[in-house]
Design a protein around this motif. Structure first.
Motif, PDB file in Angstrom:
ATOM      1  N   GLY A  21     -33.800   5.186  -5.400  1.00  0.00           N
ATOM      2  CA  GLY A  21     -33.280   5.842  -6.587  1.00  0.00           C
ATOM      3  C   GLY A  21     -32.830   7.259  -6.288  1.00  0.00           C
ATOM      4  N   ALA A  22     -31.955   7.793  -7.138  1.00  0.00           N
ATOM      5  CA  ALA A  22     -31.557   9.192  -6.984  1.00  0.00           C
ATOM      6  C   ALA A  22     -32.773  10.095  -7.134  1.00  0.00           C
ATOM      7  N   ASP A  23     -33.602   9.822  -8.126  1.00  0.00           N
ATOM      8  CA  ASP A  23     -34.863  10.529  -8.332  1.00  0.00           C
ATOM      9  C   ASP A  23     -35.972   9.538  -8.018  1.00  0.00           C
ATOM     10  N   ASP A  24     -36.298   9.391  -6.750  1.00  0.00           N
ATOM     11  CA  ASP A  24     -37.195   8.332  -6.287  1.00  0.00           C
ATOM     12  C   ASP A  24     -38.621   8.868  -6.161  1.00  0.00           C
ATOM     13  N   ASP A  25     -39.546   8.214  -6.857  1.00  0.00           N
ATOM     14  CA  ASP A  25     -40.925   8.713  -6.862  1.00  0.00           C
ATOM     15  C   ASP A  25     -41.701   8.346  -5.603  1.00  0.00           C
ATOM     16  N   ARG A  26     -41.040   7.743  -4.634  1.00  0.00           N
ATOM     17  CA  ARG A  26     -41.716   7.382  -3.382  1.00  0.00           C
ATOM     18  C   ARG A  26     -41.547   8.433  -2.287  1.00  0.00           C
TER      19      ARG A  26
ATOM     20  N   ILE B 205     -33.082   3.446   3.304  1.00  0.00           N
ATOM     21  CA  ILE B 205     -31.684   3.030   3.205  1.00  0.00           C
ATOM     22  C   ILE B 205     -31.194   3.528   1.857  1.00  0.00           C
ATOM     23  N   GLY B 206     -30.570   4.694   1.866  1.00  0.00           N
ATOM     24  CA  GLY B 206     -30.179   5.376   0.642  1.00  0.00           C
ATOM     25  C   GLY B 206     -30.513   6.848   0.755  1.00  0.00           C
ATOM     26  N   ILE B 207     -29.874   7.661  -0.080  1.00  0.00           N
ATOM     27  CA  ILE B 207     -30.064   9.113  -0.035  1.00  0.00           C
ATOM     28  C   ILE B 207     -30.588   9.588  -1.386  1.00  0.00           C
ATOM     29  N   PRO B 208     -31.886   9.783  -1.541  1.00  0.00           N
ATOM     30  CA  PRO B 208     -32.380  10.345  -2.799  1.00  0.00           C
ATOM     31  C   PRO B 208     -31.965  11.801  -2.941  1.00  0.00           C
ATOM     32  N   ASP B 209     -32.022  12.313  -4.158  1.00  0.00           N
ATOM     33  CA  ASP B 209     -31.657  13.717  -4.374  1.00  0.00           C
ATOM     34  C   ASP B 209     -32.543  14.650  -3.562  1.00  0.00           C
ATOM     35  N   ASP B 210     -33.831  14.332  -3.491  1.00  0.00           N
ATOM     36  CA  ASP B 210     -34.782  15.131  -2.720  1.00  0.00           C
ATOM     37  C   ASP B 210     -35.018  14.429  -1.389  1.00  0.00           C
ATOM     38  N   ALA B 211     -34.134  14.675  -0.423  1.00  0.00           N
ATOM     39  CA  ALA B 211     -34.222  13.990   0.869  1.00  0.00           C
ATOM     40  C   ALA B 211     -34.777  14.882   1.973  1.00  0.00           C
ATOM     41  N   GLU B 212     -35.277  16.050   1.614  1.00  0.00           N
ATOM     42  CA  GLU B 212     -35.768  16.991   2.620  1.00  0.00           C
ATOM     43  C   GLU B 212     -36.897  16.362   3.435  1.00  0.00           C
ATOM     44  N   GLY B 213     -36.755  16.436   4.745  1.00  0.00           N
ATOM     45  CA  GLY B 213     -37.805  15.948   5.620  1.00  0.00           C
ATOM     46  C   GLY B 213     -37.875  14.447   5.756  1.00  0.00           C
ATOM     47  N   LEU B 214     -36.899  13.713   5.208  1.00  0.00           N
ATOM     48  CA  LEU B 214     -36.910  12.254   5.265  1.00  0.00           C
ATOM     49  C   LEU B 214     -35.827  11.742   6.200  1.00  0.00           C
ATOM     50  N   ASP B 215     -36.082  10.600   6.792  1.00  0.00           N
ATOM     51  CA  ASP B 215     -35.062   9.896   7.559  1.00  0.00           C
ATOM     52  C   ASP B 215     -34.300   8.986   6.610  1.00  0.00           C
ATOM     53  N   CYS B 216     -33.025   9.274   6.385  1.00  0.00           N
ATOM     54  CA  CYS B 216     -32.212   8.530   5.413  1.00  0.00           C
ATOM     55  C   CYS B 216     -30.904   8.103   6.069  1.00  0.00           C
ATOM     56  N   LEU B 217     -30.611   6.820   5.990  1.00  0.00           N
ATOM     57  CA  LEU B 217     -29.356   6.293   6.505  1.00  0.00           C
ATOM     58  C   LEU B 217     -28.733   5.409   5.441  1.00  0.00           C
TER      59      LEU B 217
ATOM     60  N   VAL C  72     -30.153   4.114  -9.474  1.00  0.00           N
ATOM     61  CA  VAL C  72     -29.918   3.932  -8.045  1.00  0.00           C
ATOM     62  C   VAL C  72     -29.061   5.069  -7.496  1.00  0.00           C
ATOM     63  N   ASN C  73     -29.292   5.403  -6.229  1.00  0.00           N
ATOM     64  CA  ASN C  73     -28.702   6.624  -5.668  1.00  0.00           C
ATOM     65  C   ASN C  73     -27.213   6.512  -5.397  1.00  0.00           C
ATOM     66  N   PHE C  74     -26.710   5.280  -5.129  1.00  0.00           N
ATOM     67  CA  PHE C  74     -25.318   5.177  -4.687  1.00  0.00           C
ATOM     68  C   PHE C  74     -24.321   5.314  -5.828  1.00  0.00           C
ATOM     69  N   VAL C  75     -24.739   5.083  -7.073  1.00  0.00           N
ATOM     70  CA  VAL C  75     -23.810   5.165  -8.197  1.00  0.00           C
ATOM     71  C   VAL C  75     -23.291   6.592  -8.387  1.00  0.00           C
ATOM     72  N   PRO C  76     -24.161   7.598  -8.519  1.00  0.00           N
ATOM     73  CA  PRO C  76     -23.617   8.959  -8.686  1.00  0.00           C
ATOM     74  C   PRO C  76     -22.863   9.451  -7.454  1.00  0.00           C
ATOM     75  N   ARG C  77     -23.231   8.969  -6.274  1.00  0.00           N
ATOM     76  CA  ARG C  77     -22.511   9.392  -5.070  1.00  0.00           C
ATOM     77  C   ARG C  77     -21.085   8.845  -5.079  1.00  0.00           C
ATOM     78  N   PHE C  78     -20.929   7.578  -5.422  1.00  0.00           N
ATOM     79  CA  PHE C  78     -19.594   6.978  -5.501  1.00  0.00           C
ATOM     80  C   PHE C  78     -18.763   7.681  -6.573  1.00  0.00           C
ATOM     81  N   GLU C  79     -19.362   7.921  -7.728  1.00  0.00           N
ATOM     82  CA  GLU C  79     -18.632   8.560  -8.825  1.00  0.00           C
ATOM     83  C   GLU C  79     -18.225   9.986  -8.450  1.00  0.00           C
ATOM     84  N   ARG C  80     -19.112  10.692  -7.771  1.00  0.00           N
ATOM     85  CA  ARG C  80     -18.779  12.066  -7.376  1.00  0.00           C
ATOM     86  C   ARG C  80     -17.556  12.084  -6.453  1.00  0.00           C
ATOM     87  N   GLY C  81     -17.505  11.153  -5.505  1.00  0.00           N
ATOM     88  CA  GLY C  81     -16.366  11.095  -4.612  1.00  0.00           C
ATOM     89  C   GLY C  81     -15.072  10.744  -5.328  1.00  0.00           C
TER      90      GLY C  81
END
Length: 352
Positions: A144-149, A163-175, A212-221
């Motif tokens: 999720g964009a705001d993922d509680d995990r 697999i995905g880029i949450p808004d708070d991705a600091e310190g995480l491995d995200c692809l 889900v995280n990919f929806v706002p990313r696609f829309e932003r682009g």
């Protein structure tokens, strides 16, 4: 491949999570963020000696201990990678299974098994799998964009790759796939064909409500490209095939050749156009985000989200972390968006 839970599980019990003080309690006691506590414990990021001392003092005062089962992972290898992929019974799993299949093949090439966790348990699911020493690494899907995990992922003493880029991705491995570039690429393609107004059939309310995280990313682009090209976007969230028909009717009401961007609803859109006697590539330009298997039968000019490529990159990262060939945390990689032109778009703009 081992399957763990195809039905929604009840809330985890006290046996599944650490008792006593939590990392959140340590953070409050030390006057730091919970992620800082996670970094002190995991060593994933450099922390100043003063901050480290405050956190360690708080741990000592509260007698905080990470989950014993999770600590044991440091000295025990299971040759298993867990894939946490929550499955909603009402949603299609076709695209998810393409990711999972490639993960399975990559794991077998390294003599590893795959534990597939399909229950939607949130943070407790990550703790449960890691705490029971079931795997050596975790791959997290359905991000999720705001993922509680994310806070739990930072704390766990084993590799975790999203697999995905949450808004708070600091310190995480995200692809992931570059959904933002894909949205821009599709709008730019229609702009280059002379369209000044574009209708976008985005994801329906059932998907957007999941955050889900990919929806706002696609829309932003898409919106950034539209602003740069002077294109008016009309954004739609069709809830079903009748909604798709109404969007198509609205687009066809223009005196100009319509331009459609399909983030979803590919078969439904092509059926609607056929029912109205309109041929893509002649009477309307259609581009979309679609797997090759979805795009090819319709001749859809499209960019694929490249699930197999993404999964291969994810597993390369997982094994680099397990082998000690890469430092944990902070890796962000996006598979590039590539447009493949087919017959659903004209090669040149129609005469004005």
């Amino acid at each position: 491949m081992t399957f763990a839970g195809t039905r929604r599980r009840p809330p985890t019990t006290g046996d599944d999570v650490p008792k006593g003080p939590t990392s959140a309690d340590v953070a409050r006691e030390a006057g730091v963020s919970q992620s800082t506590v996670s970094y002190v414990m995991s060593g994933k990021r450099p922390i100043s000696p003063e901050t480290r001392r405050r956190v360690q003092d708080a741990i000592d005062r509260l007698t905080y201990e990470p989950h014993a089962g999770a600590r044991a992972l440091a000295g025990h290898r299971t040759s298993t990678v867990a894939v946490v992929v929550p499955v909603d019974p009402d949603s299609s799993v076709q695209r998810l299974m393409v990711f999972v299949e490639e993960i399975l093949l990559a794991a077998r090439r390294r003599d590893h098994d795959v534990l597939l966790v399909t229950a939607d348990e949130g943070p407790s699911g990550l703790r449960r799998v890691a705490g029971r020493s079931l795997c050596d690494a975790l791959v997290v899907m359905g991000v999720g964009a705001d993922d509680d995990r994310v806070d739990v992922a930072r704390e766990l003493p084993l590799p975790v790759v999203f697999i995905g880029i949450p808004d708070d991705a600091e310190g995480l491995d995200c692809l992931d796939f570059d959904f933002e570039a894909a949205g821009g690429l599709l709008v730019a393609e229609l702009a280059d064909l002379g369209h000044r107004t574009v209708d976008v059939l985005g994801w329906g309310p059932d998907v957007t409500a999941q955050g889900v995280n990919f929806v706002p990313r696609f829309e932003r682009g898409a919106r950034t490209a539209a602003a740069e090209r002077g294109v008016e976007l009309r954004w739609h969230e069709p809830a079903g095939e009748p909604d798709v028909g109404r969007v198509v009717d609205g687009a066809l009401a223009s005196d100009e050749v319509p331009g459609l961007v399909l983030a979803t609803a590919v078969p439904a859109t092509f059926r609607a156009l056929a029912d109205r006697g309109r041929r893509p590539g002649r009477d309307v330009d259609v581009v979309g985000l679609a797997l090759d298997a979805e795009a090819e039968p319709h001749g859809l000019t499209a960019t694929s989200p490249r699930p197999r490529d993404v999964s291969r990159r994810v597993m390369e990262r997982v094994f680099a972390l397990l082998d000690g060939d890469a430092p944990p945390g902070g890796e962000r990689e996006l598979a590039p968006a590539v447009l493949l032109r087919r017959r659903s778009t004209r090669t040149t703009p129609a005469a004005g």
